[in-house]
Design a protein around this motif. Structure first.
Motif, short mmCIF file in Angstrom:
data_model
loop_
_atom_site.label_atom_id
_atom_site.label_comp_id
_atom_site.label_asym_id
_atom_site.label_seq_id
_atom_site.Cartn_x
_atom_site.Cartn_y
_atom_site.Cartn_z
N LEU A 29 8.95 -12.22 -5.37
CA LEU A 29 9.12 -12.25 -6.82
C LEU A 29 8.06 -11.36 -7.50
CD1 LEU A 29 9.94 -15.97 -7.68
CD2 LEU A 29 11.45 -14.12 -6.94
N ALA A 30 8.51 -10.70 -8.55
CA ALA A 30 7.62 -9.82 -9.32
C ALA A 30 8.10 -9.75 -10.75
CB ALA A 30 7.57 -8.42 -8.70
N ASP A 31 7.19 -9.47 -11.66
CA ASP A 31 7.57 -9.30 -13.06
C ASP A 31 8.39 -8.02 -13.25
OD1 ASP A 31 6.12 -11.60 -14.24
OD2 ASP A 31 4.37 -10.51 -13.49
N ALA A 87 7.24 -2.67 -8.40
CA ALA A 87 6.66 -3.26 -7.19
C ALA A 87 7.24 -2.66 -5.93
CB ALA A 87 6.87 -4.77 -7.20
N TRP A 88 8.52 -2.24 -5.97
CA TRP A 88 9.18 -1.82 -4.73
C TRP A 88 8.46 -0.71 -3.99
CZ3 TRP A 88 12.63 -4.09 -1.76
CH2 TRP A 88 13.14 -3.35 -0.68
N PRO A 89 8.09 0.43 -4.62
CA PRO A 89 7.42 1.48 -3.85
C PRO A 89 6.07 1.07 -3.29
CG PRO A 89 7.43 2.00 -6.20
CD PRO A 89 8.34 0.84 -6.01
N ARG A 90 5.46 0.05 -3.87
CA ARG A 90 4.18 -0.43 -3.35
C ARG A 90 4.38 -1.33 -2.13
NH1 ARG A 90 0.89 -3.33 -7.74
NH2 ARG A 90 -0.79 -2.92 -6.25
N VAL A 91 5.55 -1.97 -2.05
CA VAL A 91 5.83 -2.88 -0.93
C VAL A 91 6.55 -2.17 0.21
CG1 VAL A 91 7.08 -4.98 -0.26
CG2 VAL A 91 5.89 -4.89 -2.46
N ALA A 92 7.31 -1.12 -0.09
CA ALA A 92 8.14 -0.46 0.92
C ALA A 92 7.37 -0.03 2.17
CB ALA A 92 8.87 0.73 0.29
N PRO A 93 6.16 0.54 2.06
CA PRO A 93 5.44 0.89 3.30
C PRO A 93 5.13 -0.32 4.16
CG PRO A 93 4.47 2.00 1.41
CD PRO A 93 5.43 0.98 0.86
N ALA A 118 4.97 -15.07 1.62
CA ALA A 118 3.80 -14.97 0.75
C ALA A 118 3.39 -13.52 0.61
CB ALA A 118 2.65 -15.80 1.31
N SER A 119 3.49 -12.79 1.71
CA SER A 119 3.09 -11.38 1.73
C SER A 119 3.91 -10.67 2.79
CB SER A 119 1.60 -11.26 2.05
OG SER A 119 1.22 -9.91 2.25
N ILE A 120 4.15 -9.39 2.57
CA ILE A 120 4.81 -8.55 3.56
C ILE A 120 3.76 -7.64 4.19
CG2 ILE A 120 6.59 -6.80 4.00
CD1 ILE A 120 7.77 -9.45 3.23
N ALA A 121 3.29 -8.02 5.37
CA ALA A 121 2.43 -7.16 6.20
C ALA A 121 1.29 -6.50 5.44
CB ALA A 121 3.27 -6.10 6.91
N GLY A 122 0.46 -7.31 4.78
CA GLY A 122 -0.73 -6.78 4.13
C GLY A 122 -0.49 -6.10 2.81
N MET A 123 0.56 -6.50 2.10
CA MET A 123 0.86 -5.84 0.82
C MET A 123 -0.25 -6.14 -0.19
SD MET A 123 4.03 -8.13 -0.70
CE MET A 123 3.72 -9.44 -1.90
N PRO A 124 -0.34 -5.37 -1.28
CA PRO A 124 -1.47 -5.48 -2.21
C PRO A 124 -1.70 -6.89 -2.74
CG PRO A 124 -0.22 -3.49 -2.67
CD PRO A 124 0.56 -4.25 -1.64
N ASP A 125 -2.96 -7.25 -2.87
CA ASP A 125 -3.34 -8.60 -3.26
C ASP A 125 -2.77 -9.01 -4.61
OD1 ASP A 125 -4.74 -8.95 -0.94
OD2 ASP A 125 -6.72 -8.65 -1.82
N ASP A 126 -2.74 -8.08 -5.57
CA ASP A 126 -2.25 -8.46 -6.89
C ASP A 126 -0.78 -8.86 -6.85
OD1 ASP A 126 -1.80 -5.58 -6.45
OD2 ASP A 126 -0.95 -5.60 -8.48
N LEU A 127 0.00 -8.22 -5.97
CA LEU A 127 1.40 -8.58 -5.82
C LEU A 127 1.55 -9.92 -5.10
CD1 LEU A 127 3.03 -5.16 -4.86
CD2 LEU A 127 2.96 -6.26 -7.11
N VAL A 128 0.67 -10.17 -4.14
CA VAL A 128 0.70 -11.46 -3.43
C VAL A 128 0.41 -12.60 -4.40
CG1 VAL A 128 -0.31 -12.84 -1.59
CG2 VAL A 128 0.03 -10.38 -1.25
#
Length: 350
Positions: free
Chosen positions: A212-214, A219-225, A296-306
């Motif tokens: 979930l994200a606002d 958020a998608w390009p930050r999570v895709a890697p 909760a997180s996808i493989a070390g994704m950025p803390d602010d998104l978590v």
């Protein structure tokens, strides 16, 4: 029905932080989920992953149990074929005691040959053996075969199995099915009858591939890697120990953002709480759902998104799901903030 968060504690090299710091941060996330009203924190098991995928979920569950007060503490899943039944029964009992009776145990058969080799287990007999081991863990608890035993009697058990065979196995064992799928619900209920269990005791839960994200588009390009890393480890790892050629590595650009749809879930969907509530409500209609579990997180994704993901899942999503359930049940006449809060509370408590 409640909402929970799954932690696999991956710590990939590209985003690596010191291991002690990483584990401490994940425990802080568990505390945050508990404080904000999530229904559960869940942990999962794999071995020999280069990114340090959590190898001992019950050990971490014990730490999370000591740091939280309300959330259910679960495994989704632990692999009983890689543990001695008596040790697994003891470890799980201690988590239940430490948590004050908040344990949920999800079992799975596993799919990686190297993990079975590491523990000297028979990969070819994994489905037959997982049933035997689950029955033995339960017998040890019921007959006081280990001490101390768990606080709950019985401990809620779940089968993280896929396909008709797995659904029928979960039913035959008389445990919950850790898979939300209308097609598998029939074989699951049939298994309950075969095992001499009341089919009305059927219950399902699942890990949903949702973050979930606002602003999902941002958020998608930050999570895709991170998603590319996750999928590469699953695809490459599933073929280790076999003669099947490994596929080429995936890159972030191989994962364009999927549009929110009404059919099957994509590999991952980043949604607003409102979008997620609509999609989930449509998918679970008519099923006896107990737990909705989210990454909760996808493989070390950025803390602010978590952190924001945990906030939205724990606080915003339950109220939205409760509103949809109330509207469908014809009780939408309860209006105002107090009514919404009451509905949300009923949703969270299950």
């Amino acid at each position: 029905m409640d909402v929970g968060l799954l932690f696999d504690l991956r710590n990939p090299e590209a985003w690596h932080r010191p291991w002690a710091d990483h584990y401490a941060r994940c425990l802080e996330y568990c505390e945050e989920a508990d404080r904000r009203g999530a229904g559960g924190v869940w942990f999962t098991e794999h071995h020999l992953f280069e990114d340090g995928y959590l190898p001992q979920p019950l050990t971490f569950a014990a730490a999370a149990a000591a740091r939280t007060r309300r959330v259910r503490v679960g495994t989704a899943v632990v692999l009983p074929n890689l543990h001695k039944p008596a040790q697994l029964a003891e470890d799980a009992a201690l988590v239940d005691l430490i948590s004050g009776g908040r344990l949920e145990v999800g079992f799975g058969a596993g799919y990686r040959i190297p993990e079975y080799r590491l523990f000297g287990a028979d990969y070819g007999r994994r489905f037959r053996q997982v049933e035997t081991n689950i029955r033995e863990v339960r017998r040890l608890w019921e007959e006081n075969g280990i001490t101390p035993g768990p606080l709950q009697s019985p401990v809620p058990l779940w089968g993280g199995f896929y396909g008709p065979r797995g659904a029928r196995l979960a039913g035959r064992l008389g445990i919950g099915l850790l898979h939300i799928n209308h097609e598998m619900y029939g074989p699951y209920r049939e298994g309950l009858v075969e095992g001499g269990h009341d089919p009305d005791t059927a219950r399902v839960s699942d890990l949903l591939p949702v973050i979930l994200a606002d602003d999902p588009e941002a958020a998608w390009p930050r999570v895709a890697p991170h998603l590319a890393h996750q999928m590469n480890t699953y695809q490459q790892g599933s073929l280790e120990g076999t003669d099947v050629p490994r596929p080429p590595l995936l890159k972030a650009e191989d994962f364009p953002q999927p549009p929110p749809g009404d059919g099957s879930w994509s590999l991952l969907e980043i949604l607003t709480p409102e979008e997620a509530a609509r999609r989930i409500h449509e998918r679970i209609r008519g099923l006896p759902v107990r737990h909705l579990i989210f990454w909760a997180s996808i493989a070390g994704m950025p803390d602010d998104l978590v952190v924001r993901n945990i906030e939205l899942i724990s606080e915003r999503l339950p109220a939205l799901l409760a509103e949809r359930a109330a509207a469908e049940a014809g009780t939408a006449g309860v209006s105002g903030t107090a009514g919404a809060a009451e509905a949300a509370g009923a949703f969270s408590r299950g």
